[in-house]
Design a protein around this motif. Structure first.
Motif, short mmCIF file in Angstrom:
data_model
loop_
_atom_site.label_atom_id
_atom_site.label_comp_id
_atom_site.label_asym_id
_atom_site.label_seq_id
_atom_site.Cartn_x
_atom_site.Cartn_y
_atom_site.Cartn_z
N LEU A 121 0.82 -1.32 -0.01
CA LEU A 121 0.10 -0.07 0.15
C LEU A 121 0.80 1.24 -0.18
CD1 LEU A 121 -2.68 -0.96 2.53
CD2 LEU A 121 -2.72 -1.14 0.30
N THR A 122 0.32 2.25 -0.90
CA THR A 122 1.15 3.42 -0.71
C THR A 122 0.01 4.58 -0.63
OG1 THR A 122 0.96 3.56 -3.33
CG2 THR A 122 3.07 2.71 -1.86
N GLU A 123 0.46 5.95 -0.15
CA GLU A 123 -0.41 7.09 -0.36
C GLU A 123 -0.36 7.60 -1.43
OE1 GLU A 123 -2.26 7.70 2.05
OE2 GLU A 123 -1.50 7.18 3.98
N PRO A 124 -1.72 8.01 -2.02
CA PRO A 124 -2.88 7.94 -1.30
C PRO A 124 -3.62 6.57 -1.66
CG PRO A 124 -3.11 9.14 -3.44
CD PRO A 124 -1.86 8.83 -3.21
N VAL A 125 -4.39 6.02 -0.60
CA VAL A 125 -4.98 4.72 -0.79
C VAL A 125 -6.22 5.06 -1.71
CG1 VAL A 125 -6.19 2.96 0.47
CG2 VAL A 125 -4.12 4.08 1.40
N PRO A 126 -6.46 4.34 -2.54
CA PRO A 126 -7.77 4.57 -3.35
C PRO A 126 -8.89 4.33 -2.35
CG PRO A 126 -6.39 2.77 -4.38
CD PRO A 126 -5.71 3.12 -3.07
N ARG A 127 -9.86 5.27 -2.59
CA ARG A 127 -11.05 5.42 -1.69
C ARG A 127 -11.68 4.05 -1.46
NH1 ARG A 127 -14.28 8.51 0.94
NH2 ARG A 127 -16.35 8.84 0.85
N ALA A 128 -11.81 3.33 -2.85
CA ALA A 128 -12.62 2.09 -2.35
C ALA A 128 -11.85 1.13 -1.61
CB ALA A 128 -12.92 1.46 -4.03
N LEU A 129 -10.59 1.09 -1.80
CA LEU A 129 -9.75 0.09 -0.82
C LEU A 129 -9.66 0.72 0.56
CD1 LEU A 129 -7.91 -2.29 -0.45
CD2 LEU A 129 -6.04 -0.69 -1.30
N GLU A 130 -9.72 1.88 0.75
CA GLU A 130 -9.75 2.43 2.03
C GLU A 130 -11.03 2.03 3.03
OE1 GLU A 130 -8.27 4.62 5.27
OE2 GLU A 130 -7.46 5.24 3.17
N LYS A 131 -12.15 1.93 2.20
CA LYS A 131 -13.46 1.52 2.96
C LYS A 131 -13.37 0.15 2.99
CE LYS A 131 -16.79 4.79 0.64
NZ LYS A 131 -17.77 4.74 -0.22
N VAL A 132 -12.85 -0.78 2.11
CA VAL A 132 -12.74 -2.23 2.12
C VAL A 132 -11.66 -2.68 3.57
CG1 VAL A 132 -12.03 -4.37 1.41
CG2 VAL A 132 -13.21 -2.74 -0.10
N LEU A 133 -10.96 -1.90 3.76
CA LEU A 133 -9.92 -2.07 4.95
C LEU A 133 -10.81 -1.46 6.01
CD1 LEU A 133 -6.41 -0.85 3.41
CD2 LEU A 133 -7.26 -3.43 3.86
N ARG A 134 -11.48 -0.49 6.05
CA ARG A 134 -12.17 0.09 7.05
C ARG A 134 -13.15 -1.15 7.68
NH1 ARG A 134 -16.62 2.30 9.16
NH2 ARG A 134 -16.25 3.79 10.85
N LEU A 135 -13.76 -1.59 6.61
CA LEU A 135 -14.78 -2.93 7.00
C LEU A 135 -14.10 -3.75 7.55
CD1 LEU A 135 -17.19 -2.92 3.62
CD2 LEU A 135 -17.66 -2.48 6.08
N ALA A 136 -12.92 -4.29 6.90
CA ALA A 136 -12.17 -5.48 7.71
C ALA A 136 -12.12 -5.05 9.13
CB ALA A 136 -10.94 -5.74 7.10
N VAL A 137 -11.53 -4.10 9.70
CA VAL A 137 -11.26 -3.58 11.07
C VAL A 137 -12.76 -3.77 11.72
CG1 VAL A 137 -10.71 -1.70 12.57
CG2 VAL A 137 -9.25 -2.09 10.21
N LEU A 138 -13.64 -3.28 11.19
CA LEU A 138 -15.06 -2.96 11.68
C LEU A 138 -15.56 -4.67 11.98
CD1 LEU A 138 -17.49 -1.31 12.58
CD2 LEU A 138 -18.35 -1.35 10.40
N GLU A 139 -15.46 -5.49 10.95
CA GLU A 139 -15.82 -6.68 10.99
C GLU A 139 -15.15 -7.45 12.12
OE1 GLU A 139 -16.90 -9.78 7.79
OE2 GLU A 139 -14.77 -9.61 7.96
N HIS A 140 -13.92 -7.19 12.27
CA HIS A 140 -12.87 -7.90 13.32
C HIS A 140 -13.53 -7.39 14.62
CE1 HIS A 140 -9.88 -9.94 15.18
NE2 HIS A 140 -9.25 -8.57 15.61
N ALA A 141 -13.67 -5.94 14.75
CA ALA A 141 -13.82 -5.34 16.11
C ALA A 141 -15.32 -5.87 16.44
CB ALA A 141 -13.79 -3.95 15.88
N THR A 142 -16.07 -6.21 15.72
CA THR A 142 -17.43 -6.57 16.03
C THR A 142 -17.92 -7.93 15.96
OG1 THR A 142 -18.25 -6.22 13.92
CG2 THR A 142 -18.51 -4.21 15.57
#
Length: 143
Positions: free
Chosen positions: A7-28
């Motif tokens: 991964l490099t900056e800037p992270v594509p918006r779609a990938l940023e959303k997918v990675l946030r979902l991975a964190v949210l799924e794991h946390a919940t």
């Protein structure tokens, strides 16, 4: 120059959303405080494959590569390069990250595709190669 699959900056918006979902799924969804690392292949919040080694399982590099190849082969046959992520407790550090990263890269090379690994905890994600990361104090579903 960054290696393929990193991964490099800037992270594509779609990938940023997918990675946030991975964190949210794991946390919940992970109720345990102490648990072994779990390797995931696919997309968060979709049917995906996962591998959790048992407490008595001894995994060397070759076995890890075989696990990754087996998990990735199905999506690749459908012309889809999946996300590969490792969930683990926050406190654990780089030993398992490095071992799985080596396996993911070796499997990708054998399969002829650039695969990367993202490490996900309850509070964020990071790329073990570039060190890029995102972190949240409390992650919540957006309405």
């Amino acid at each position: 120059m960054t290696a393929p699959g990193c991964l490099t900056e800037p992270v594509p918006r779609a990938l940023e959303k997918v990675l946030r979902l991975a964190v949210l799924e794991h946390a919940t969804t992970e109720p345990r405080r102490c648990f072994p690392p779990v390797l995931h292949v696919g997309l968060p919040e979709r049917p995906s494959r996962h591998f959790e080694a048992g407490p008595d399982d001894v995994l060397d590099d070759a076995l890890r590569v075989e696990v990754v190849e087996a998990m990735v082969r199905g999506p690749l046959e459908r012309s889809f390069v999946p996300l590969v992520w490792l969930t683990r407790p926050d406190a654990e550090e780089a030993d398992c990250d490095t071992a799985w990263l080596r396996a993911v890269r070796a499997a990708g090379a054998e399969l002829g595709v650039a695969l990367g690994l993202v490490v996900v905890t309850r509070h964020g994600w990071h790329d073990p190669v570039t060190g890029m990361r995102r972190r949240w104090q409390r992650i919540r579903r957006r309405s």
